[in-house]
Design an enzyme around this catalytic site. Structure first.
Site, PDB file in Angstrom:
ATOM      1  N   ASP A   1       0.622  -1.150  -0.036  1.00 38.58           N
ATOM      2  CA  ASP A   1       0.102  -0.186   0.216  1.00 38.58           C
ATOM      3  C   ASP A   1       1.161   1.301  -0.068  1.00 38.58           C
ATOM      4  OD1 ASP A   1      -2.111   1.697   0.388  1.00 38.58           O
ATOM      5  OD2 ASP A   1      -2.855   0.715   2.178  1.00 38.58           O
TER       6      ASP A   1
ATOM      7  N   ASP B   1     -10.660   4.135  -1.424  1.00 35.62           N
ATOM      8  CA  ASP B   1     -11.186   3.008  -0.768  1.00 35.62           C
ATOM      9  C   ASP B   1     -12.653   2.802  -0.825  1.00 35.62           C
ATOM     10  OD1 ASP B   1      -8.675   2.821   0.390  1.00 35.62           O
ATOM     11  OD2 ASP B   1      -9.014   3.061   2.568  1.00 35.62           O
TER      12      ASP B   1
HETATM   13  C1  GLA Z   1      -5.463   2.152   2.802  1.00 34.87           C
HETATM   14  C2  GLA Z   1      -6.008   1.095   1.784  1.00 34.87           C
HETATM   15  C3  GLA Z   1      -6.895   0.125   2.815  1.00 34.87           C
HETATM   16  C4  GLA Z   1      -6.455  -0.269   3.965  1.00 34.87           C
HETATM   17  C5  GLA Z   1      -5.820   1.125   4.571  1.00 34.87           C
HETATM   18  C6  GLA Z   1      -5.101   0.247   5.949  1.00 34.87           C
HETATM   19  O1  GLA Z   1      -6.386   2.866   2.865  1.00 34.87           O
HETATM   20  O2  GLA Z   1      -6.595   1.425   0.679  1.00 34.87           O
HETATM   21  O3  GLA Z   1      -7.448  -0.838   1.654  1.00 34.87           O
HETATM   22  O4  GLA Z   1      -5.397  -1.157   3.423  1.00 34.87           O
HETATM   23  O5  GLA Z   1      -4.909   1.669   4.183  1.00 34.87           O
HETATM   24  O6  GLA Z   1      -4.603   1.383   6.632  1.00 34.87           O
END
Ligand code: GLA
Length: 509
Positions: free
Chosen positions: A270, A330
């Protein structure tokens, strides 16, 4: 000492009828396991009703703009450069007895939609913001060879949507047991993926260790493997993960080897704080670095890129070794978020998907309670048409039967997992009514007749739009019912926010 300062500052600040003096350094601190903390600072200067200064956190320092003070209320904006695009977030706050309570904007990243309380720690004036540190630019990466994995979109579970930082060894085992009991595993959901907040600190040799929520990662992997399941884990190319935990920056090969030694089968990587250290034009090379490291880790590990689809992600993600890559920000458990991501943000991406390489519109929200069953049917149908990874994001320890029926419908899953690996395209749109279709390995097609509007409506799928010639047998997937042979189209009444999902078998095939 801190509480003494705080008492003084409160007395000064909340003096009846007077504007609060906000000048100084304010800190909000959140405790993480292993004595780690995530701190956000505000350095403020009040000048009449004008507020200036900056905010600092693990994403760096950023100036506030249009800051205003009105009595004990404040407001300001933060304008960020989001991979070449301007993004504005609006903040409001109130000075209370507890400190400065800042309402974090819902679209403003971590803690969005929540209140965060800042304590006044000194009267020090904000210093002029230093120029941002130079960012690392990597030479263009060589293509990372395909690892041979994920011939069909990965299926499993991920902890984030439901559990956030509440994920633990115990929970993961319970979820795995649940997946075996309730038929999720038999339906094909194999990966059990730990998302952010498992990370502890590094030992003296720089090896990453899990925090106290995960006493023995290898034992956990062994447990899952003994049940025929696989373990997924999460990290970031930056120094910190999105939730502020230890990332893999400068430890890529070492972490890949550690993950392999633990028995990890899947890595979600990520971007997050990598923005602070890398020029984002180096993003393909940064991802390729971990892609290579995983290839040489000694274990087959599915590689999931999480960079929200920015910087043309789908165009280079497979070359960086990615088996799947996020295409958007997200998802949230509501109709607007799911439908916007699933319909509007997946157009023109079908060309990048195929066996081994998948567009990822984010994890499922089915069963988390924010949508109706009709909407969850749409979510599952759309993700399956899109050949999306199916990563359940709900509590699989105890799943109501209506939710289990949606998640484990064999015919729908067969569409998602079709070996041809062709992602659906939108083939027709009439206002709120959309038809999406994909060809299948057996020469047939799957099509979704969707109604995004507020009332039941008739939706028509035309064979000419789908690319089908001649007559075709129509099978209604959710109804488990054949609808007969149709000459050139099929129409159905579709409820508001609902879908009729059909499989088409051209006559003679
Ligand atoms: C980002 C990702 C999410 C999750 C969070 C965890 O926002 O896009 O899917 O993994 O981080 O902190």
């Amino acid at each position: 000492m801190k509480s003494f300062l705080f008492a003084i500052s409160c007395a000064l600040l909340v003096f009846a009828g007077q504007a609060a003096d906000l000048t100084g350094h304010w800190v909000a601190s959140i405790s993480l396991p292993h004595g780690q903390t995530r701190e956000t600072s505000l350095w403020l200067k009040a000048d009449g009703d004008l507020l200036t200064g900056y905010m600092s956190n693990n994403q760096g320092d950023i100036a506030i703009s249009h800051g205003k003070i009105s009595g004990n209320e404040i407001s300001f904006e933060i304008i960020r450069d989001y991979f070449g695009e301007e993004r504005k977030a609006e903040y409001t706050g109130t000075v209370t007895d507890e400190g400065l309570v800042l309402h974090m904007p819902a679209a403003g990243g971590r803690g969005g939609g929540r209140d965060l309380t800042f304590k006044h720690v000194s009267n020090e004036l904000p210093k002029p913001l230093p120029p941002p540190p130079p960012k690392i630019q990597l030479p263009p990466a060589k293509d990372v060879p395909y690892n041979g994995l994920a011939k069909t979109p990965p299926m499993g579970w991920n902890s984030w949507n439901k559990f956030r930082n509440k994920v633990s060894d115990e929970l993961v085992r319970q979820v795995a047991d649940g997946m075996i009991r309730n038929g999720m595993k038999d339906a094909g959901y194999i990966y059990v993926n730990i998302d952010d907040t498992w990370e502890g600190t590094r030992d003296e040799q720089g090896n990453i260790r899990p925090n106290e929520k995960f006493p023995d990662m290898k034992a956990l992997a062994d447990y899952l493997h003994s049940k025929g399941l696989k373990l997924g884990i999460y990290s970031s190319p930056g120094p910190k993960t999105c939730a502020g935990y230890e990332g893999s920056f400068k430890h890529e090969e070492q972490d890949a080897k550690t993950f392999a030694a633990w028995g990890v089968d899947y890595l979600k990587y990520d971007w997050c704080s990598a923005t602070q250290v890398y020029d984002y034009h180096s993003m393909p090379a940064v991802y390729a670095m971990m892609g290579e490291a995983l290839l040489h880790s000694g274990r087959p590990i599915v590689y999931s890129l999480c960079q929200y689809g920015v910087f043309h992600g789908p165009q280079w993600a497979a070359k960086a070794g990615g088996n799947l890559w996020r295409t958007t920000g997200d998802i949230s458990d509501n109709w607007n978020s799911m439908s916007h991501i699933g319909f509007d943000l997946q157009l023109d991406l079908a060309q990048y998907a195929g066996p081994g390489h998948w567009n990822d519109p984010d994890m499922l929200e089915i069963g988390n309670g924010g949508m109706t069953d009709t909407e969850y049917h749409t979510h599952m149908s759309l993700w399956s048409l899109l050949a999306a990874p199916l990563l359940a994001g709900n509590d699989l320890r105890d799943v109501p039967s209506n939710i289990l029926e949606i998640l484990t419908n064999k015919e729908v899953i067969a569409i998602d997992q079709d070996p041809l690996g062709k992602q659906a395209k939108r083939v027709a749109k009439d206002g709120d009514l959309e038809v999406w279709a994909r060809p299948l390995a057996n020469g047939g097609y799957a099509a979704g007749l969707f109604n995004r509007g507020p009332a039941t409506a008739k939706v028509t799928a035309r064979w000419s739009d789908i690319g089908l010639t001649g007559k075709a047998q129509v099978h209604d997937v959710w109804a488990h019912a054949d609808r007969g042979v149709m000459a050139d189209q099929f129409s159905a009444d579709v409820p508001s926010h609902g879908v009729v999902l059909i499989r088409l078998k051209p006559e003679g095939k």
